[in-house]
Write an enzyme that holds these catalytic residues in place. Structure first.
Site, PDB file in Angstrom:
ATOM      1  NE  ARG A 147      -0.707   5.835  -0.665  1.00 48.48           N
ATOM      2  CZ  ARG A 147      -1.726   5.447  -1.391  1.00 48.48           C
ATOM      3  NH1 ARG A 147      -2.128   6.186  -2.374  1.00 48.48           N
ATOM      4  NH2 ARG A 147      -2.330   4.302  -1.128  1.00 48.48           N
ATOM      5  CD  GLU A 178     -11.671   2.169  -4.583  1.00 48.12           C
ATOM      6  OE1 GLU A 178     -10.621   2.769  -4.326  1.00 48.12           O
ATOM      7  OE2 GLU A 178     -12.363   2.414  -5.587  1.00 48.12           O
TER       8      GLU A 178
HETATM    9  O1  LIG Z   1     -11.418   5.000   1.993  1.00 50.72           O
HETATM   10  P1  LIG Z   1     -10.778   3.650   1.883  1.00 50.72           P
HETATM   11  O2  LIG Z   1     -11.561   2.709   1.037  1.00 50.72           O
HETATM   12  O3  LIG Z   1     -10.480   3.075   3.232  1.00 50.72           O
HETATM   13  O4  LIG Z   1      -9.399   3.824   1.099  1.00 50.72           O
HETATM   14  C1  LIG Z   1      -8.507   4.855   1.369  1.00 50.72           C
HETATM   15  C2  LIG Z   1      -7.203   4.358   1.904  1.00 50.72           C
HETATM   16  O5  LIG Z   1      -6.566   3.475   0.958  1.00 50.72           O
HETATM   17  C3  LIG Z   1      -5.242   3.936   0.720  1.00 50.72           C
HETATM   18  O6  LIG Z   1      -4.324   3.396   1.602  1.00 50.72           O
HETATM   19  P2  LIG Z   1      -3.891   1.869   1.575  1.00 50.72           P
HETATM   20  O7  LIG Z   1      -4.750   1.118   2.553  1.00 50.72           O
HETATM   21  O8  LIG Z   1      -3.836   1.381   0.180  1.00 50.72           O
HETATM   22  O9  LIG Z   1      -2.486   1.891   2.279  1.00 50.72           O
HETATM   23  P3  LIG Z   1      -1.080   2.479   1.856  1.00 50.72           P
HETATM   24  O10 LIG Z   1      -1.186   3.970   2.056  1.00 50.72           O
HETATM   25  O11 LIG Z   1      -0.195   1.827   2.849  1.00 50.72           O
HETATM   26  O12 LIG Z   1      -0.813   2.097   0.434  1.00 50.72           O
HETATM   27  C4  LIG Z   1      -5.319   5.423   0.943  1.00 50.72           C
HETATM   28  O13 LIG Z   1      -4.057   5.985   1.212  1.00 50.72           O
HETATM   29  C5  LIG Z   1      -6.261   5.518   2.123  1.00 50.72           C
HETATM   30  O14 LIG Z   1      -5.586   5.389   3.366  1.00 50.72           O
HETATM   31  N1  LIG Z   2      -8.628   4.618  -6.063  1.00 52.24           N
HETATM   32  C1  LIG Z   2      -7.663   4.779  -5.141  1.00 52.24           C
HETATM   33  N2  LIG Z   2      -6.546   5.449  -5.441  1.00 52.24           N
HETATM   34  C2  LIG Z   2      -5.568   5.595  -4.505  1.00 52.24           C
HETATM   35  N3  LIG Z   2      -5.647   5.099  -3.280  1.00 52.24           N
HETATM   36  C3  LIG Z   2      -6.751   4.417  -2.958  1.00 52.24           C
HETATM   37  N4  LIG Z   2      -7.147   3.830  -1.812  1.00 52.24           N
HETATM   38  C4  LIG Z   2      -8.332   3.289  -2.011  1.00 52.24           C
HETATM   39  N5  LIG Z   2      -8.775   3.508  -3.246  1.00 52.24           N
HETATM   40  C5  LIG Z   2      -7.802   4.216  -3.863  1.00 52.24           C
END
Ligand SMILES: O=P(O)(O)OC[C@H]1O[C@H](OP(=O)(O)OP(=O)(O)O)[C@H](O)[C@@H]1O
Ligand SMILES: Nc1ncnc2[nH]cnc12
Length: 199
Positions: free
Chosen positions: A70, A107
């Site tokens: 994203r 997370e």
């Molecule tokens: O602070 P953190 O615990 O590391 O979580 C945050 C990350 O998690 C989500 O991405 P995700 O890894 O789900 O990937 P995506 O954007 O491909 O769905 C979000 O867009 C961040 O990049």
């Molecule tokens: N709570 C949350 N919502 C959206 N993106 C995430 N990536 C990690 N935690 C998330």
């Protein structure tokens, strides 16, 4: 601020996605409303021009790094407006050529990130952009890759900050988020932690 209220009004929360117990904050509805999207980009640009740029004597940002996936929706727009390069940090195994990779915890599980060798040069001033910071694992991993490439991360910028998880404490540079959310996904007034971390 009216701009933040508009952006906040577009957020939606999905309980138990992608796992039970996670309140997933979806920022994609902002992008469906051109006025809200423009307001978000303008807000981030104002922050960068008034604050981030002054974190370096050079007063120049060389590279905007966006995080898979994203962060890719925001990073190129910000990079173009700054006249900076855009560099993606992708999930490992997706980028061609020589890469630097790192494994990290987030997370809801483990993952690995990669950056193309030579995409960040030694001495580059870098800003990291993503939609959200939770545990900070993803942002920290990106910061580690930038450091290995010889770049200097000036700041980590997010649309949403789950400040209660203290992810920003893991980072090697200040962080800024437009909206702060509590464990239920409801917006809260920004805490001092955000202001302190931006000093
Ligand atoms: O602070 P953190 O615990 O590391 O979580 C945050 C990350 O998690 C989500 O991405 P995700 O890894 O789900 O990937 P995506 O954007 O491909 O769905 C979000 O867009 C961040 O990049
Ligand atoms: N709570 C949350 N919502 C959206 N993106 C995430 N990536 C990690 N935690 C998330």
């Amino acid at each position: 601020m009216a701009d933040v209220a508009l952006i906040t009004s577009k957020l939606s929360v999905h309980s138990d996605f992608p796992k039970e117990g996670i309140n997933f904050m979806d920022f994609l509805p902002i992008l469906r409303d051109p006025f809200a999207f423009e307001t978000l980009i303008t807000h981030i640009m104002n922050h960068i021009l008034t604050t981030t740029l002054h974190m370096t004597q050079k007063k120049k940002i060389d590279v905007v790094v966006g995080l898979d996936a994203r962060g890719f929706l925001l990073g190129p727009i910000i990079a173009l407006r700054l006249g900076a390069a855009f560099v993606p940090v992708r999930k490992a195994g997706k980028l061609p050529g020589k890469t630097i990779t790192v494994v990290y915890e987030k997370e809801y599980g483990d993952d690995s990130f990669a950056i193309q060798e030579g995409s960040v040069s030694p001495g580059d001033n870098v800003v990291v952009i993503d939609d959200l910071i939770a545990t900070g694992g993803s942002a920290k991993a990106a910061g580690d890759l930038i450091k290995q490439a010889g770049g200097r991360t000036l700041e980590y910028i997010f649309v949403i900050g789950l400040a209660f998880l203290k992810g920003h404490d893991k980072l090697d540079a200040p962080s800024y988020w437009v909206i702060e959310a509590d464990p239920s996904g409801s917006p809260v007034d920004k805490k001092d932690s955000n202001l302190l971390s931006a000093i």
